[in-house]
Enzyme design. Structure first.
Site, mmCIF file in Angstrom:
data_model
loop_
_atom_site.group_PDB
_atom_site.id
_atom_site.type_symbol
_atom_site.label_atom_id
_atom_site.label_comp_id
_atom_site.label_asym_id
_atom_site.label_seq_id
_atom_site.Cartn_x
_atom_site.Cartn_y
_atom_site.Cartn_z
ATOM 1 N N SER A 176 46.421 -11.195 1.567
ATOM 2 C CA SER A 176 47.065 -10.408 2.333
ATOM 3 C C SER A 176 46.466 -9.324 2.687
ATOM 4 O O SER A 176 45.573 -8.417 2.120
ATOM 5 C CB SER A 176 48.443 -9.884 1.688
ATOM 6 O OG SER A 176 49.225 -8.994 2.228
ATOM 7 N N TYR A 225 52.193 -6.162 -5.574
ATOM 8 C CA TYR A 225 51.985 -7.334 -4.715
ATOM 9 C C TYR A 225 50.662 -7.131 -3.969
ATOM 10 O O TYR A 225 49.674 -7.800 -4.017
ATOM 11 C CB TYR A 225 52.952 -7.690 -3.655
ATOM 12 C CG TYR A 225 52.679 -8.464 -2.383
ATOM 13 C CD1 TYR A 225 52.828 -9.912 -2.906
ATOM 14 C CD2 TYR A 225 52.207 -8.098 -1.153
ATOM 15 C CE1 TYR A 225 52.612 -10.650 -1.945
ATOM 16 C CE2 TYR A 225 52.144 -9.159 -0.296
ATOM 17 C CZ TYR A 225 52.127 -10.399 -0.711
ATOM 18 O OH TYR A 225 51.744 -11.444 0.262
HETATM 19 N N1 NAP Z 1 54.789 -13.924 5.042
HETATM 20 C C1 NAP Z 1 54.096 -12.988 5.050
HETATM 21 O O1 NAP Z 1 54.289 -11.881 5.875
HETATM 22 C C2 NAP Z 1 52.822 -12.870 4.150
HETATM 23 C C3 NAP Z 1 51.698 -11.990 4.480
HETATM 24 C C4 NAP Z 1 50.538 -11.847 3.822
HETATM 25 C C5 NAP Z 1 50.452 -13.125 2.726
HETATM 26 N N2 NAP Z 1 51.413 -13.833 2.830
HETATM 27 C C6 NAP Z 1 50.839 -14.996 1.607
HETATM 28 O O2 NAP Z 1 51.045 -16.162 2.210
HETATM 29 C C7 NAP Z 1 51.388 -17.130 1.171
HETATM 30 C C8 NAP Z 1 52.666 -17.869 1.669
HETATM 31 O O3 NAP Z 1 53.675 -17.026 1.678
HETATM 32 P P1 NAP Z 1 55.048 -17.545 2.759
HETATM 33 O O4 NAP Z 1 55.373 -16.085 3.349
HETATM 34 O O5 NAP Z 1 54.792 -18.571 3.652
HETATM 35 O O6 NAP Z 1 56.152 -17.472 1.500
HETATM 36 P P2 NAP Z 1 57.388 -18.434 1.416
HETATM 37 O O7 NAP Z 1 57.577 -19.429 2.616
HETATM 38 O O8 NAP Z 1 58.205 -17.965 0.395
HETATM 39 O O9 NAP Z 1 56.226 -19.499 0.510
HETATM 40 C C9 NAP Z 1 55.782 -19.388 -0.685
HETATM 41 C C10 NAP Z 1 55.547 -20.653 -1.288
HETATM 42 O O10 NAP Z 1 54.642 -20.519 -2.647
HETATM 43 C C11 NAP Z 1 55.452 -21.390 -3.342
HETATM 44 N N3 NAP Z 1 55.445 -20.995 -4.963
HETATM 45 C C12 NAP Z 1 55.916 -19.967 -5.274
HETATM 46 N N4 NAP Z 1 55.919 -19.589 -6.718
HETATM 47 C C13 NAP Z 1 55.380 -20.950 -7.188
HETATM 48 C C14 NAP Z 1 54.952 -21.291 -8.212
HETATM 49 N N5 NAP Z 1 55.285 -20.778 -9.452
HETATM 50 N N6 NAP Z 1 54.427 -22.879 -8.281
HETATM 51 C C15 NAP Z 1 53.990 -23.355 -7.169
HETATM 52 N N7 NAP Z 1 54.361 -22.907 -5.906
HETATM 53 C C16 NAP Z 1 54.877 -21.503 -5.892
HETATM 54 C C17 NAP Z 1 56.768 -21.704 -2.838
HETATM 55 O O11 NAP Z 1 57.409 -23.074 -3.353
HETATM 56 P P3 NAP Z 1 58.255 -23.563 -4.122
HETATM 57 O O12 NAP Z 1 59.377 -21.999 -4.303
HETATM 58 O O13 NAP Z 1 59.084 -24.538 -3.532
HETATM 59 O O14 NAP Z 1 57.763 -23.548 -5.531
HETATM 60 C C18 NAP Z 1 56.464 -21.853 -1.448
HETATM 61 O O15 NAP Z 1 55.889 -23.205 -1.106
HETATM 62 C C19 NAP Z 1 51.642 -16.222 -0.179
HETATM 63 O O16 NAP Z 1 50.584 -16.442 -0.825
HETATM 64 C C20 NAP Z 1 51.800 -14.975 0.486
HETATM 65 O O17 NAP Z 1 51.881 -13.896 -0.596
HETATM 66 C C21 NAP Z 1 52.375 -13.840 3.252
#
Ligand code: NAP
Length: 265
Positions: free
Chosen positions: A148, A161
């Protein structure tokens, strides 16, 4: 363009991972998607096949915090794909520090998924990546980690985070050195704000907010180019980079003001 690769995407049941998996499957790749819920993974697969009936996309239920599942996960991936060219570590968990309640358990929850979850995923994928015999640089196996932009500079309430994502940047930079000889490429992706279930609970302004499909496009081109770092959107990355280069201004003037404003929300 990423084509005809065997790819494992964790965190693919929603948000960025899902958008990426749908695009990869539509591009003629063989994709295995992971998350903790079989139902959510099946929903992603149905959505994918509704647009591309022949898409090669399969579910693998996997909790990244389960460090007893490493060997069985490798075996399952092997039987689903017969090898692995790329792993995309996208599973993530975000919680912010509440000044009134500094919780050790919260840090542990965030680190368990973002840091130890990434380590567990690497442990499961690495034997398969090492087994690839690449004839050209385009065939080289690839390890991709989604961290991130919050890792670039200290941000208010992001003690858990942001530091977990900074740890991921260091972890994969270090792995890049040790995997050089094995000809495994390592890419770290640092997205800014993306509209997903993760950010839907954010109660502060999110500058340059992107849609998951836009984020997936940025990731696809950076991964295809085998960049070491993929930072986007550019304007947010430049702003945070600048803040990190003028620490006296950021940590004494601008950052504290931001912290005060966020605390009021
Ligand atoms: N959205 C943003 O603004 C942003 C910015 C920078 C970085 N990111 C990063 O991008 C990635 C995706 O985030 P997102 O925004 O798309 O969030 P999201 O829609 O909440 O997706 C998170 C994913 O992680 C999975 N997950 C969570 N805990 C888990 C576990 N213990 N075992 C296996 N899977 C797990 C969830 O699957 P289940 O709950 O179905 O298991 C879900 O598929 C993350 O690493 C996040 O930190 C996001």
């Amino acid at each position: 363009m990423i084509r005809r690769k065997r790819i494992w995407v964790t965190g693919a049941s929603s948000g960025i991972g899902k958008a990426l998996a749908l695009k990869l499957a539509a591009n003629n790749n063989r994709v295995v998607i992971s998350g903790r819920s079989a139902e959510s993974l099946e929903a992603v697969i149905s959505e994918c096949r509704a647009t591309v009936a022949s898409a090669d996309i399969q579910p693998l239920v996997y909790d990244v915090t389960d460090d007893t599942a490493t060997a069985s996960t490798t075996a399952q991936l092997n039987s689903l794909l017969g090898g692995l060219d790329m792993v995309i570590i996208c599973a993530g968990h975000c919680e912010y520090v509440d000044n009134a309640e500094f919780s050790v358990e919260m840090f542990r929850r965030v680190y368990d998924v973002n840091v130890f979850g990434a380590v567990n995923t690497v442990a499961a994928a690495l034997p398969m990546l090492r087994a690839v015999r690449a004839k050209t640089s385009a065939d080289r196996p690839q390890l991709v980690a989604v961290a991130s932009l919050s890792a670039v500079v200290g941000l208010p309430r992001a003690e858990a985070y942001g530091s977990s994502k900074a740890a991921m940047n260091y972890l994969f930079d270090s792995m890049r050195l040790d995997l050089h000889e094995a000809k495994i490429d390592v890419t770290v992706v640092n997205p800014g704000f993306v509209e997903t279930p993760m950010t839907s609970k954010n109660d502060f302004p999110m500058p340059f907010l992107m849609q998951p499909e836009q984020a997936a496009d940025c990731m696809m081109s950076g991964i295809a180019a085998r960049k070491r770092r993929v930072n986007f959107p550019l304007r947010l990355w430049l702003s945070l980079k600048l803040a990190s280069m003028i620490p006296a201004l950021w940590y004494s003037v601008v950052g504290p003001k931001l912290a005060r404003n966020n605390a009021k929300m």
